[in-house]
Design a protein around this motif. Structure first.
Motif, PDB file in Angstrom:
ATOM      1  N   SER A  28       0.863  -1.181   0.000  1.00  0.00           N
ATOM      2  CA  SER A  28       0.000   0.000   0.000  1.00  0.00           C
ATOM      3  C   SER A  28       0.896   1.226   0.000  1.00  0.00           C
ATOM      4  O   SER A  28       1.916   1.262   0.699  1.00  0.00           O
ATOM      5  N   VAL A  29       0.522   2.208  -0.793  1.00  0.00           N
ATOM      6  CA  VAL A  29       1.305   3.428  -0.943  1.00  0.00           C
ATOM      7  C   VAL A  29       0.443   4.613  -0.518  1.00  0.00           C
ATOM      8  O   VAL A  29      -0.683   4.768  -1.009  1.00  0.00           O
ATOM      9  N   SER A  86       2.953   9.213  -7.219  1.00  0.00           N
ATOM     10  CA  SER A  86       4.147   9.072  -6.379  1.00  0.00           C
ATOM     11  C   SER A  86       3.699   9.090  -4.924  1.00  0.00           C
ATOM     12  O   SER A  86       2.641   9.644  -4.596  1.00  0.00           O
ATOM     13  N   VAL A 102       5.663   4.180   0.719  1.00  0.00           N
ATOM     14  CA  VAL A 102       5.153   2.861   1.085  1.00  0.00           C
ATOM     15  C   VAL A 102       4.642   2.897   2.521  1.00  0.00           C
ATOM     16  O   VAL A 102       5.339   3.337   3.447  1.00  0.00           O
ATOM     17  N   GLU A 103       3.414   2.435   2.712  1.00  0.00           N
ATOM     18  CA  GLU A 103       2.785   2.425   4.028  1.00  0.00           C
ATOM     19  C   GLU A 103       2.797   1.032   4.637  1.00  0.00           C
ATOM     20  O   GLU A 103       3.137   0.836   5.799  1.00  0.00           O
ATOM     21  N   VAL A 110       4.947   4.974  -8.894  1.00  0.00           N
ATOM     22  CA  VAL A 110       4.138   3.832  -9.319  1.00  0.00           C
ATOM     23  C   VAL A 110       3.984   3.854 -10.832  1.00  0.00           C
ATOM     24  O   VAL A 110       3.532   4.850 -11.399  1.00  0.00           O
ATOM     25  N   GLU A 141       4.177  -5.038  -5.936  1.00  0.00           N
ATOM     26  CA  GLU A 141       5.549  -4.554  -5.717  1.00  0.00           C
ATOM     27  C   GLU A 141       6.286  -4.333  -7.032  1.00  0.00           C
ATOM     28  O   GLU A 141       7.123  -3.438  -7.158  1.00  0.00           O
ATOM     29  N   LEU A 167       6.763  -0.739  -8.709  1.00  0.00           N
ATOM     30  CA  LEU A 167       7.347   0.366  -7.960  1.00  0.00           C
ATOM     31  C   LEU A 167       8.767   0.682  -8.416  1.00  0.00           C
ATOM     32  O   LEU A 167       9.553  -0.210  -8.725  1.00  0.00           O
TER      33      LEU A 167
END
Length: 343
Positions: free
Chosen positions: A28-29, A62, A65-66, A83, A130, A133
């Protein structure tokens, strides 16, 4: 989380939507910046066919990352990333040929052009594989980094497909965001004489500000005549980046002997008249460029990191996610070039 949900034509609602829950190989971003593409606007206005409602648009992303799902190794929480909107399988014939933008099992994040569409970046968070990214260089703002994908598309079209060479003369039809990114790539690549054509004076002023020497307002000037005066031998490359059939037709009127024409911007239905005889005897080469690949995403980041192109120079309007409706309304403004959502 908050998300701007497109529920129907011209019906964008800011809603509470489920938080992302990254699965195997997903992250998650937290979105820091997301550009509004003209294709997003076409989906909003109903001019883009095939949109499945409800959906969250936005593919120029943009952020940071969370959270990460199982098996994620290359990134971790707190990493600043860009992304790519194109998710490719890596196994089909097109992927094996290096044409992952034509993946037979492709997925697109917040955009179009692939069989499956995932929710995009007009939200507080976005959930993505992933594999899409890219590390954001520390020297780049999130705003500039969000425009990696459109810059990558411009590089792909002008450099890798139309094969611009140092000193060659270029005409770009359209001074919207893609037209200006194409112009900036052309200048960085050593184009000789470069002309940008548009019908909107405000956008041509932005073109001049980013360094374009020759601008032509086709609403009051004859573009064919002026291009002939600036380039007596004719252009080497003509790129249609306005997205209209009229612009596509103009591209062939400008094309002379041994000219390379790129149908870069038109995604609306329709046809134009061209002369096969002219193409034959003048050896006009016709090309196009759709979407992006990992290679050109990497090249785009290099262009920005090395100071050759700064796409943030074309950003004219900035809004918060809460003001998504105002942001979409601004897409109709004559002085609009690039609109971006910042958080």
């Amino acid at each position: 989380m908050k998300g701007a949900v497109l529920e129907g034509v011209r019906t964008m609602k800011l809603r509470e939507v489920p938080d992302p829950s990254p699965g195997q190989g997903e992250v998650s971003v937290r979105v820091h910046a997301c550009g509004i593409c003209q294709t997003d606007n076409l989906a909003y206005t109903g001019a883009r066919s095939g949109v499945r409602f409800p959906t969250i648009l936005g593919h120029e992303i943009s952020g940071v990352v969370e959270g990460i799902g199982s098996g994620v190794k290359a990134v971790g929480p707190g990493d600043a990333v860009v992304v790519s909107p194109v998710v490719a399988c890596g196994r089909c014939r097109f992927c094996r040929l290096g044409l992952s933008n034509h993946c037979e099992n492709g997925i697109v994040i917040g955009g179009e052009g692939q069989p499956v569409v995932m929710n995009g970046g007009f939200a507080e968070f976005v959930q993505v594989p992933e594999s899409v990214l890219y590390s954001k260089p520390s020297t780049l703002s999130f705003e500039a980094a969000a425009l990696t994908e459109p810059l990558a598309g411009s590089y792909k079209g002008l450099i890798e497909y139309s094969n611009l060479r140092v000193g060659e003369d270029v005409v770009i039809i359209g001074s919207g965001s893609m037209g200006l990114l194409l112009a900036m790539v052309g200048m960085a690549a050593g184009a000789g004489r470069l002309v940008v054509i548009d019908r909107i004076a405000e956008r041509l002023r932005v073109a001049s500000r980013v360094g374009v020497r020759h601008v032509v307002n086709s609403s009051i000037e004859d573009p064919v005549k002026l291009v002939q005066e600036i380039m007596p031998e004719g252009p080497d490359v003509v790129v249609e980046a306005a997205g209209t059939l009229e612009a596509a037709s103009l591209a062939f009127k400008l094309a002379g002997r041994a000219c390379r024409v790129n149908m870069f911007g038109v995604i609306v239905p329709g046809e134009i008249g061209v002369s096969p005889r002219q193409i034959h005897f003048s050896e006009v080469r016709v090309d196009a460029s759709f979407s992006i690949t990992p290679r050109v995403m990497t090249k785009s980041l290099q262009l920005m990191e090395r100071g050759l192109v700064d796409p943030s120079r074309i950003v004219t309007h900035r809004y918060r996610l809460d003001d998504i409706q105002r942001a979409l309304d601004s897409m109709e403004r004559p002085d609009r070039v690039k609109v971006i959502i910042v958080q």
